[in-house]
Scaffold this active site. Structure first.
Site, mmCIF file in Angstrom:
data_model
loop_
_atom_site.group_PDB
_atom_site.id
_atom_site.type_symbol
_atom_site.label_atom_id
_atom_site.label_comp_id
_atom_site.label_asym_id
_atom_site.label_seq_id
_atom_site.Cartn_x
_atom_site.Cartn_y
_atom_site.Cartn_z
ATOM 1 N N ASP A 105 0.835 -1.208 0.000
ATOM 2 C CA ASP A 105 0.000 0.000 0.000
ATOM 3 C C ASP A 105 0.873 1.264 0.000
ATOM 4 O O ASP A 105 2.087 1.213 0.286
ATOM 5 C CB ASP A 105 -0.889 -0.040 1.260
ATOM 6 C CG ASP A 105 -2.240 0.615 1.055
ATOM 7 O OD1 ASP A 105 -2.364 1.441 0.139
ATOM 8 O OD2 ASP A 105 -3.157 0.317 1.836
ATOM 9 N N ASP A 134 -10.609 1.860 -3.823
ATOM 10 C CA ASP A 134 -11.167 1.479 -2.523
ATOM 11 C C ASP A 134 -12.678 1.412 -2.579
ATOM 12 O O ASP A 134 -13.316 1.078 -1.590
ATOM 13 C CB ASP A 134 -10.744 2.486 -1.446
ATOM 14 C CG ASP A 134 -9.426 2.090 -0.804
ATOM 15 O OD1 ASP A 134 -8.910 1.010 -1.120
ATOM 16 O OD2 ASP A 134 -8.901 2.875 0.018
HETATM 17 C C1 DGJ Z 1 -5.956 1.717 1.866
HETATM 18 C C2 DGJ Z 1 -6.283 0.520 1.030
HETATM 19 O O1 DGJ Z 1 -6.695 0.911 -0.220
HETATM 20 C C3 DGJ Z 1 -7.299 -0.337 1.746
HETATM 21 O O2 DGJ Z 1 -7.688 -1.410 0.931
HETATM 22 C C4 DGJ Z 1 -6.678 -0.817 3.015
HETATM 23 O O3 DGJ Z 1 -5.604 -1.672 2.732
HETATM 24 C C5 DGJ Z 1 -6.228 0.363 3.859
HETATM 25 N N1 DGJ Z 1 -5.392 1.263 3.124
HETATM 26 C C6 DGJ Z 1 -5.482 -0.086 5.068
HETATM 27 O O4 DGJ Z 1 -4.983 0.959 5.798
#
Ligand code: DGJ
Length: 690
Positions: A437, A494
Site C-alpha cells: 500500500d 477502494d
Molecule cells: C488503503 C487501502 O486501499 C485499503 O484497501 C486498506 O488496505 C487500507 N489502506 C489499510 O490501511
C-alpha cells in the site's frame, strides 16, 4: 533527408532527419506498402513557411529544440548549475536499427550533451515503447525531459484523458483541441488517482469498435507531466515525462518508457494492444490459476482478533476463497492509523504466538496467505521514527497525510532496512502474497524515490520469486506500467460499490487486462458510498476481473451466500480463459447501460456483461451490439443469469428460457435484445462459436 521506418501489422511509423538534426515522425498511421519511397514521404512532409512565421519552420522532432525556433514547448529544458539556460542543437551521430528497434544517438558538442532516443515496436502487441536518455559531461539541472515526442492527429477534435479521486478513479474527460496547451503536471509523487498517466487522441466519429485513435501511456509511478499542445501554425504535439522537479541535478537523466499505439478499428484495438502488452510483456509471472481472494479490511479494519479472523477465514473458504489477505492492523501497536507504520513486527498483543496459528488455520482450509505492508511510510509514533527521524523524506514541518510521513527511498540504508524487515517475515512465515500500500502523496515528486521503491520491489522479487505482489495506493493511486512490471495485480479502487466499480474497471480496461485488475465483493451496504446493492450485482461485477471478497461473511444471508458461491464457482470455471481474454468495451445506445465483452484469444467463446446502472428512459431494453466476432460464424448465446429476471418482466423473450444461435453479423449489426431488468443489475451472456 535520412529516413527510417518501423512496422507492425497495424501501423507504420516513419522518421526522417533533415541535415543531420533530431529525427521527426514524418508518418504514423495505417501500414504503408513496403515499396513506399520514404524519401518521397519525407518530401511530402516538409511544411510551408508563411507570413507571421520565422523563415524556417522548425521540425516537430522527437525532441523539439527552442534554439532552432520551435514555436512550442521544447523537449528538453535544462540549466547549468548557475541557472543559465542551455539551448541545445543536437546533431545525429549514429542510428542503429535491429529487430523493430531504432536507436538514435545525438550529440551537442558545445554544451557537452549526448541524447539517446530509443523506439521499439512490438510486432505482436502493436505497442511502441519510446524512451529518452540524456548525458551531460558536467552536472546540470533538468527541468523537463520528454520521452520521444509524437505529433497528434490534426483530424482529431478532442483528446480523452483521465482524472479522478479516491473511490472515483478513471474519470474520462473529453477535451476539445484548441490553440495552446493542455498541461498535466502531477506533483503528488505517485501516478495518482487524480492523474492517470494516459491520453487518447481520437478522430471524429471514433467509438469503441470503429474509427481512428492513438493512445499513450507513461509507465512511471512517480507522477508524470503531459503536454498536449496545438501550435499557432496548427501542428500538434504530445509530450510525456516525469513531473516537474523530479530530477536532482546530475549528469544522467532518463525518462520512463512511453507506450503508444494506434488503430483504425476504434478504441478497443488500442485498449487490447495495451492489455496484451501489459499482460504478456510487462507483468511479472504470478501464481496460476489466479486464486480467489478474501481480504479482511472492510470486515475487521484494525480490530484483529485471532478467534474472529479464524471464523471469518473458515466462512470465506466455504464461499470459495483461495487466498486470505490479512490487511492493515497486524504489526507494531496498530490499533488505528495514527501509529506504527515502519514497525513491521507482528503485534504480540493481537498475535501472542505470532501469525503461525492464523496461517496454519488458513492453510488447513486450503487457502494461501497474504499480508499487507505499507513499506514506504512511517508514523511519528513508531520505533522506526524514534530511531531514525532523519530517514523522513522532506522537511519535518510538511503537512501530514493520513497522519504519516514518507521514508526517503533514495537512501540505501532505508531500502536495506525495509528489505531486512520484510524478508524476515517472508522467511519466517508461509506468505505467498503481499498487498503493498501507499496511502499518502509525497512532499514532492522525486525520481530517486520512485527508483528506490522499484529497487526494493526488484530485490524482494528476486529473493522471493514465488511471492505475488499487489500495488495499492488508497485504491488506484499507483496504477501504471512501471509498478505493474513488479506487481501482478492492482487494487484499482477502494470503492467496493459495484456500480462505481463497474464504471472504474470499464474505463481502466482502456489500459488494463482482467488478469491484473483486482475486484472484490464488498459489504451489503457499501462502506464508502452507503449504497445497498444486491449480492448478484456485487458478485458479477467482481467476477469480471480478478475476483475477491471483502465483506464480513458473517453478515451474509443464506441466499446471499448461495449466490456468491455460485458466481465464485462460475468465475473459477472460466478464469483461465478470461484472464487471457481481450476486454472489449461495447457502445450502447442507452446511457443507463454499461456493457463489455471478454473475448477469448481464439475467438471461440466470449462472455458479455451488460450492467443496467439505472432505469432507462424508454420501457424496453435497446439492443446490445456485440463486437469482435466473425460475421459469418454462428454463436450459441445463453443468458446465464436468466433466473435473476424480475417478475416485472412479463413477456416471453426467448433468452429467458432457451439459448439462441445467431450469426456474428446479426449480433454485431442488430445486437441482442435482452429481457427487461431492474436498475442496479447486470446481465451475463455467454457465447460459443458453433
Ligand atoms: C488503503 C487501502 O486501499 C485499503 O484497501 C486498506 O488496505 C487500507 N489502506 C489499510 O490501511
Amino acid at each position: 533527408m535520412q529516413t527510417w521506418r518501423l512496422d507492425t501489422a497495424r501501423q507504420t511509423l516513419c522518421l526522417g532527419s533533415e541535415n543531420g538534426g533530431v529525427p521527426s515522425v514524418i508518418y504514423w498511421g495505417a501500414p504503408l506498402p513496403l515499396t513506399e519511397d520514404l524519401s518521397q514521404v519525407a518530401l511530402a512532409h516538409i511544411p510551408d513557411v508563411a507570413a507571421g512565421m520565422l523563415d524556417e519552420t522548425a521540425a516537430l522532432s522527437l525532441c523539439p529544440e527552442a534554439a532552432r525556433g520551435f514555436p512550442g514547448q521544447p523537449g528538453l529544458q535544462a540549466r547549468d548549475l548557475n541557472g543559465a539556460r542551455l539551448l541545445p542543437r543536437f546533431t545525429l551521430a549514429r542510428c542503429t536499427q535491429k529487430n523493430g528497434e531504432l536507436s538514435f544517438q545525438l550529440t551537442e558538442a558545445a554544451l557537452g550533451l549526448a541524447l539517446e532516443l530509443e523506439l521499439l515496436a512490438d510486432p505482436d502487441t502493436h505497442v511502441i515503447r519510446a524512451t529518452t536518455r540524456l548525458h551531460s559531461d558536467t552536472a546540470i539541472v533538468v527541468d523537463w525531459l520528454a520521452a520521444p515526442v509524437f505529433p497528434a492527429s490534426q483530424m482529431a477534435a478532442e483528446m480523452v484523458e483521465f482524472s479522478g479521486r479516491w473511490c472515483g478513479e478513471f474519470q474520462t474527460r473529453h477535451l476539445p483541441w484548441a490553440p495552446g496547451a493542455r498541461l498535466r503536471d502531477n506533483g503528488t509523487g505517485r501516478s495518482g488517482h487524480e492523474h492517470f498517466p494516459g491520453l487518447i487522441v481520437a478522430d471524429p466519429g471514433c467509438n469503441n469498435s470503429s474509427g481512428t485513435a492513438s493512445a499513450f501511456h507513461y509507465g512511471w509511478s512517480g507522477g508524470h507531466r503531459m503536454l498536449a499542445e496545438e501550435l499557432a501554425d496548427g501542428r500538434r504535439q504530445i509530450q510525456f515525462g516525469h513531473a516537474s522537479g523530479s530530477y536532482a541535478p546530475g549528469t544522467e537523466f532518463e525518462t520512463a518508457p512511453l507506450y503508444l499505439t494506434r488503430s483504425d478499428q476504434g478504441l478497443n484495438a488500442c485498449a487490447t494492444a495495451f492489455q496484451r502488452h501489459l499482460r504478456d510483456r510487462i507483468s511479472p509471472p504470478v501464481k496460476t490459476p489466479r486464486p480467489l481472494h478474501y481480504n479482511c479490511w472492510e470486515s475487521v479494519y484494525f480490530n484483529h482478533n485471532l478467534k474472529e479472523l479464524k471464523d471469518i477465514a473458515s466462512r470465506a473458504a466455504a464461499l470459495g476463497a483461495e487466498r486470505f489477505v490479512l490487511d492493515d492492523g497486524w504489526f507494531g501497536r496498530r490499533d488505528d492509523d495514527t501509529t506504527s507504520l515502519g514497525d513491521w513486527v507482528v503485534d504480540p498483543r493481537k498475535y501472542p504466538e505470532g501469525l503461525t496459528p492464523l496461517i496454519d488455520h488458513i492453510k488447513a482450509l486450503g487457502m494461501g496467505f497474504g499480508l499487507w505492508f505499507e513499506p514506504e511510510m512511517v508514523n511519528e509514533d513508531s520505533e522506526l521514527f524514534r530511531a531514525h527521524p532523519d530517514w523522513v523524506l522532506g522537511p519535518m514541518d510538511q503537512p501530514r497525510g493520513r497522519q504519516q510521513l514518507v521514508l526517503d527511498m533514495s537512501r540505501s540504508d532505508v531500502v536495506d532496512h525495509l528489505y531486512g524487515q520484510i524478508a524476515a517475515l517472508l522467511h519466517d512465515y508461509d506468505i505467498e502474497y503481499i498487498k503493498w500500500d501507499h496511502n499518502r502523496v509525497l512532499p514532492g515528486p522525486s525520481a530517486a524515490q520512485t527508483k528506490g521503491t522499484y529497487a526494493l520491489l526488484d530485490r524482494l522479487r528476486a529473493a522471493f520469486p514465488a511471492v505475488d505482489i499487489e500495488s495499492c495506493a488508497s485504491g488506484g493511486g499507483r496504477v501504471d506500467f512501471g509498478i505493474l512490471q513488479r506487481c501482478g495485480r492492482v487494487w484499482l479502487s477502494d470503492s467496493n460499490d459495484a456500480l462505481e466499480r463497474m464504471r472504474i474497471q470499464h474505463e481502466a480496461a482502456l489500459f488494463l487486462p482482467a488478469s491484473v485488475t483486482g475486484s472484490h465483493v464488498g459489504p451489503r451496504r457499501c462502506h464508502t458510498s452507503g449504497r445497498v446493492i444486491d449480492m448478484a450485482t456485487r458478485a458479477w461485477v467482481a467476477a469480471q476481473r480478478h475476483m475477491g471478497f471483502e465483506m464480513d461473511p458473517r453478515e451474509l444471508t443464506g441466499a446471499e451466500a448461495e449466490t456468491l458461491s455460485q458466481v465464485a464457482s462460475w468465475w473459477k470455471t472460466n478464469r483461465d480463459w478470461m484472464q487471457q481474454a481481450d476486454i472489449l468495451r461495447l457502445d450502447h445506445a442507452d446511457p443507463a447501460v454499461l456493457a463489455e465483452m471478454q473475448l477469448a484469444q481464439d475467438g471461440h467463446r466470449f462472455v458479455a456483461f451488460a450492467g443496467q446502472r439505472e432505469t432507462s428512459d424508454q420501457i424496453l431494453p435497446r439492443p446490445l451490439r456485440l463486437t469482435g466476432l466473425e460475421p459469418l460464424a454462428r454463436y450459441e448465446i445463453e443468458l446465464i443469469n436468466r433466473g435473476d429476471t424480475p417478475a416485472l418482466s412479463r413477456g416471453t423473450p426467448a433468452l429467458k428460457s432457451v439459448p439462441l444461435t445467431l450469426s456474428g453479423a446479426y449480433l454485431m449489426d442488430h445486437g441482442l435484445t435482452l429481457p427487461w431488468n431492474l436498475p442496479q443489475t447486470i446481465r451475463v451472456i455467454e457465447g460459443r462459436r458453433t
